[in-house]
Design a protein around this motif. Structure first.
Motif, PDB file in Angstrom:
ATOM      1  N   ASN A  47       0.821  -1.220   0.000  1.00  0.00           N
ATOM      2  CA  ASN A  47       0.000   0.000   0.000  1.00  0.00           C
ATOM      3  C   ASN A  47       0.854   1.270   0.000  1.00  0.00           C
ATOM      4  O   ASN A  47       0.442   2.307  -0.544  1.00  0.00           O
ATOM      5  N   LEU A 102       1.530   1.689  -3.644  1.00  0.00           N
ATOM      6  CA  LEU A 102       0.333   2.103  -4.378  1.00  0.00           C
ATOM      7  C   LEU A 102       0.007   3.566  -4.126  1.00  0.00           C
ATOM      8  O   LEU A 102      -0.493   4.262  -5.025  1.00  0.00           O
ATOM      9  N   ALA A 155      -0.481  -3.220 -13.917  1.00  0.00           N
ATOM     10  CA  ALA A 155      -0.376  -3.867 -12.604  1.00  0.00           C
ATOM     11  C   ALA A 155      -0.467  -5.374 -12.741  1.00  0.00           C
ATOM     12  O   ALA A 155      -1.112  -5.898 -13.655  1.00  0.00           O
ATOM     13  N   LEU A 197      -3.182  -6.926  -8.154  1.00  0.00           N
ATOM     14  CA  LEU A 197      -3.250  -5.497  -7.864  1.00  0.00           C
ATOM     15  C   LEU A 197      -4.111  -4.740  -8.868  1.00  0.00           C
ATOM     16  O   LEU A 197      -4.361  -3.549  -8.686  1.00  0.00           O
ATOM     17  N   GLN A 214      -7.213  -2.882  -7.342  1.00  0.00           N
ATOM     18  CA  GLN A 214      -6.879  -1.653  -6.606  1.00  0.00           C
ATOM     19  C   GLN A 214      -6.565  -0.484  -7.545  1.00  0.00           C
ATOM     20  O   GLN A 214      -6.743   0.670  -7.169  1.00  0.00           O
ATOM     21  N   MET A 215      -6.113  -0.781  -8.742  1.00  0.00           N
ATOM     22  CA  MET A 215      -5.705   0.247  -9.700  1.00  0.00           C
ATOM     23  C   MET A 215      -6.746   0.510 -10.781  1.00  0.00           C
ATOM     24  O   MET A 215      -6.518   1.326 -11.674  1.00  0.00           O
ATOM     25  N   ILE A 238       3.321  -1.492 -11.478  1.00  0.00           N
ATOM     26  CA  ILE A 238       3.369  -2.022 -10.116  1.00  0.00           C
ATOM     27  C   ILE A 238       3.145  -3.534 -10.205  1.00  0.00           C
ATOM     28  O   ILE A 238       2.131  -3.984 -10.731  1.00  0.00           O
TER      29      ILE A 238
END
Length: 546
Positions: free
Chosen positions: A417, A420, A431, A435, A438-439, A467
């Protein structure tokens, strides 16, 4: 004055155990589903739906770079994923717009987990009232309990968001409206079922067949069959191809390619191939017989195996079951994934109709047997650890031993995190799959190793940030062969990007790497990456050679 619906609910003593079961289902599945998301166990599919909602909220209805990456033009023609790609060419899902106001209030990928749990829970409540229309309250309660204890209900609810999570609510509502002869609601819900996705008409068609042969409304049944069939054929052959060629070039070939004679095929061509070769159709329906019987037993189990002898259940699931059994691949036999939900309305309604004609058999021995079957369904659901939702309660594997304590996973989450948080909310990102969710609330997001996309002006761009979480896929952490091989694949692409100096390493924490376009690598982060490469190099070579 007549009693209000609220007062009738309060006087319904049998509703209380259903509400208790629904509350337990809602609370537990909500906790584990949301925890799964925040623990980085949701993956690309969840991100696709979140990006679709996010784009729709911002006026770009049903557009998604993640879906574009999976399109026929990208996979087969080598084109660059586009931000303006309309997912409606892959799956026609206008019913999702119903929930856009909720997403507007809480614009987060976790909102989709909450929405899914609400929809699946509500489906069970409507099922109880449907069962109570035909049955004594005691049997109706058991039907509702069976729903909330079904592996094919719990498992998919815990996973990534999926469009068929709307089906139980709409289908049970339609059947209740039919039983009450509330025709305006019946047709509204029929339209909503069709709007779930392009193949939901198969489920509605099967219910229409039941209305024709077993119900006293053959005209309604014929109308349902005609509308659903016409809608599916027009949609898949005329409307969806306006958005992309994915139906003919990708989905029909991936699922029913063994019936196709060319590299692409329309739904009409696949249907004709099936009916023109009935012997092969029969063979594909029943083989492999062991896996298909196991699958059916898993679906029947929470209902005490009653659907196996209920002709109404067979009629109601005939076509969605055939669609499932005629596809390719073993994923279709997984009871805890989204496809299993397609059979839920027909199986449960068929069981209701069977019990309506055999109420005298609801005796203590049968009730005990039913409860044992329901208990086994819950046990198998727990031991199956669907979508690794309770990874901290059960190991991924006993031999070899693979277990992640909650403290270890959340330490990793905290570390990732911090990486991120360095990515701006409007930046383009590539990503790794755990992930992606989250993106995904942004215009341009890709799944690594994709790094290029076509922007709104039609220009090809490279993402600003990359990421990649290799800890989640690390051969020392994962026992899933596909995930272990993904490490070697990812490391190879990361090495190329770093060596090209197009991207600089901005951060490396707990085996998670953050890179930014057009900057020099930070020395400490680069040292962390190089140490990781040395540590994992032998394992990576072994995976590549294996």
């Amino acid at each position: 004055m007549g009693k209000t619906w609220v007062s009738r609910w309060r006087e319904d003593e049998q509703l209380k155990p259903v509400i208790i079961a629904a509350s337990l289902f809602f609370s537990l599945t909500l906790f584990f589903a949301v925890h799964r998301y925040y623990s980085f166990y949701s993956n690309t599919d969840h991100g696709i739906f979140n990006q679709v909602f996010w784009n729709s909220l911002h006026g770009h209805f049903f557009e998604s770079t993640l879906s574009s990456s999976l399109s026929a033009n990208v996979i087969h023609n080598g084109e660059i994923p586009s931000v303006s790609y309309h997912r409606l060419g892959q799956h026609f899902t206008p019913a999702l717009l119903l929930w856009l106001p909720l997403y507007a209030l809480f614009p987060s990928a976790a909102t989709l987990n909450v929405l899914q749990v609400i929809l699946m829970t509500a489906g069970g409540i409507v099922l109880y009232f449907l069962a109570k229309h035909y049955l004594p309250p005691q049997i109706a309660v058991m039907i509702a309990w069976s729903y909330y204890g079904a592996n094919a209900v719990i498992g998919p609810t815990l996973g990534n968001f999926f469009d068929l999570s709307q089906l139980p609510l709409f289908a049970f509502g339609l059947l209740l409206a039919h039983a009450k002869r509330c025709w305006w609601l019946f047709w509204v819900l029929a339209a909503l079922i069709l709007a779930i996705r392009e193949d939901a008409g198969v489920i509605l068609f099967s219910l229409g067949v039941y209305f024709v042969f077993r119900d006293k409304s053959p005209q309604i049944g014929l109308a349902v069959c005609t509308i659903s069939l016409a809608y599916m054929l027009a949609l898949t052959n005329l409307i969806m191809p306006l958005f992309s060629d994915d139906i003919s070039k990708r989905f029909m070939i991936e699922r029913f390619g063994h019936f196709a004679t060319h590299e692409q095929a329309s739904t009409l061509e696949i249907i004709w191939s099936m009916i023109s070769n009935p012997w092969r159709l029969l063979v594909e329906l029943v083989s492999p017989i062991g896996k298909k019987l196991d699958y059916l037993l898993s679906q029947w189990l929470p209902l005490g195996l009653i659907p196996a002898v209920a002709s109404a259940a067979w009629l109601c699931i005939a076509f969605p079951l055939a669609q499932l059994f005629l596809q390719q691949g073993d994923e279709r036999f997984a009871i805890t994934i989204r496809y299993a939900v397609a059979l839920i309305p027909g199986l449960f309604f068929g069981a209701i109709i069977w019990w309506s004609g055999h109420q005298d058999k609801f005796k203590p021995k049968i009730r005990r047997f039913w409860k044992i079957c329901l208990g086994l369904s819950l046990l198998f659901t727990f031991t199956g650890n669907p979508h690794r939702a309770w990874f901290f309660l059960m190991p991924d594997s006993f031999s070899p031993w693979a277990y992640r304590p909650l403290t270890v996973q959340w330490h990793h989450v905290d570390q990732v995190n911090t990486l991120l948080a360095q990515i701006p909310s409007d930046a383009s990102v590539s990503a790794s799959r755990y992930l992606v969710p989250q993106m995904s609330a942004r215009r341009a997001v890709l799944r690594f190793p994709d790094v290029q996309f076509r922007d709104d002006q039609g220009n090809v761009q490279s993402v600003e940030y990359i990421i990649v979480d290799l800890w989640q896929l690390n051969p020392s952490q994962s026992v899933i062969k596909k995930e272990r091989r993904e490490v070697a694949y990812s490391v190879e692409h990361l090495d190329k990007l770093i060596n090209s100096r197009e991207y600089g390493v901005m951060g490396f924490k707990d085996d998670a790497l953050l890179m930014k376009k057009g900057v020099e690598s930070e020395s400490q982060a680069m040292m962390g990456w190089l140490e990781f490469r040395q540590k994992i190099d032998t394992l990576v070579k072994g995976l590549v050679e294996g």
